[in-house]
Design an enzyme around this catalytic site. Sequence first.
Site, mmCIF file in Angstrom:
data_model
loop_
_atom_site.group_PDB
_atom_site.id
_atom_site.type_symbol
_atom_site.label_atom_id
_atom_site.label_comp_id
_atom_site.label_asym_id
_atom_site.label_seq_id
_atom_site.Cartn_x
_atom_site.Cartn_y
_atom_site.Cartn_z
ATOM 1 N N LYS A 1 1.253 4.288 -2.859
ATOM 2 C CA LYS A 1 1.044 5.708 -2.570
ATOM 3 C C LYS A 1 2.324 6.514 -2.812
ATOM 4 C CE LYS A 1 -3.298 5.663 -1.415
ATOM 5 N NZ LYS A 1 -4.313 6.385 -2.221
ATOM 6 N N TYR B 1 0.837 -1.206 0.000
ATOM 7 C CA TYR B 1 0.000 0.000 0.000
ATOM 8 C C TYR B 1 0.872 1.256 0.000
ATOM 9 C CZ TYR B 1 -3.236 3.575 1.724
ATOM 10 O OH TYR B 1 -3.957 4.725 1.884
#
Length: 278
Positions: free
Chosen positions: A156, A152
């Site tokens: 990002k 994740y």
Amino acid sequence: METFHKQVVLITGCSSGGIGNALARAFAARDCLVVATARSISSMADLNGADDVYFLQELDVLSDNSVREVVSNVIDKFGRIDVVVNNAGVQCVGPLAEIPLSSVEHTFNTNVYGAMRLIQAVVPHMASRKKGKIVNTGSVTVLGPGPWSGVYTASKSALHALTDTLRLELKPLGIDVINVVPGAVRSNIGNSAIASYSKMPEWKLYKKYEGAIRERAYFSQGPKATTSEDFANKTVAAILKEHPPPWFSCGEYSTIMAIMYYLPIFIKDFLLRKAMNC
């Protein structure tokens, strides 16, 4: 309905209980016409019944055709898109050495390529008007990557880098680019993370860390987490400024993580290992 004076705002990931849903409400409260999108209209049922404020559309950021169709529909209906908010995203919790590559690919396809699909679809329209704003939703985890959420955070991080480049490349076309960096904001992301985590294989090398890994899914949803309404109100106020900031961070831990970014690596590692029971 008079819409000429209203800014048309297209937001992805507006399912009930999420940050996108709160952003939709905050934009509407500031007299914007909000195009709220999600993979299914039923997931945005709480926005129904306000046809003069919200225009609900199904949009799958994994599909080129879906993205192009929605952008075309909005331009045909309202004549323009003033603001695009790339908010749709998925969590991915697990140790990098064992997490299935299919999960890695899905996370990047949603969080990175999904945003780029919409950006490439809308930029020609904004460039023709010499006006527009593109908002990408990043994460404070990028400032201090820790264990159990590497996929994740990496997705990002990629989005942050793309946003920095887009800000420079799109400025000559009259388009502002804003990197919104949420801290810990209360939403349904914890439940979504656990739902996806339940599909993960049984860990072998990290079996004894099972509890800590599961807890990571809910880390941002503690009692001190900022409410999605408060986050949305402050974020929308920043976005709608005539000269919006290139970086806007808000939410619990946002200040701490900004400081963390500048710490020596050995201190950063110590703090993150302690926080994540690694």
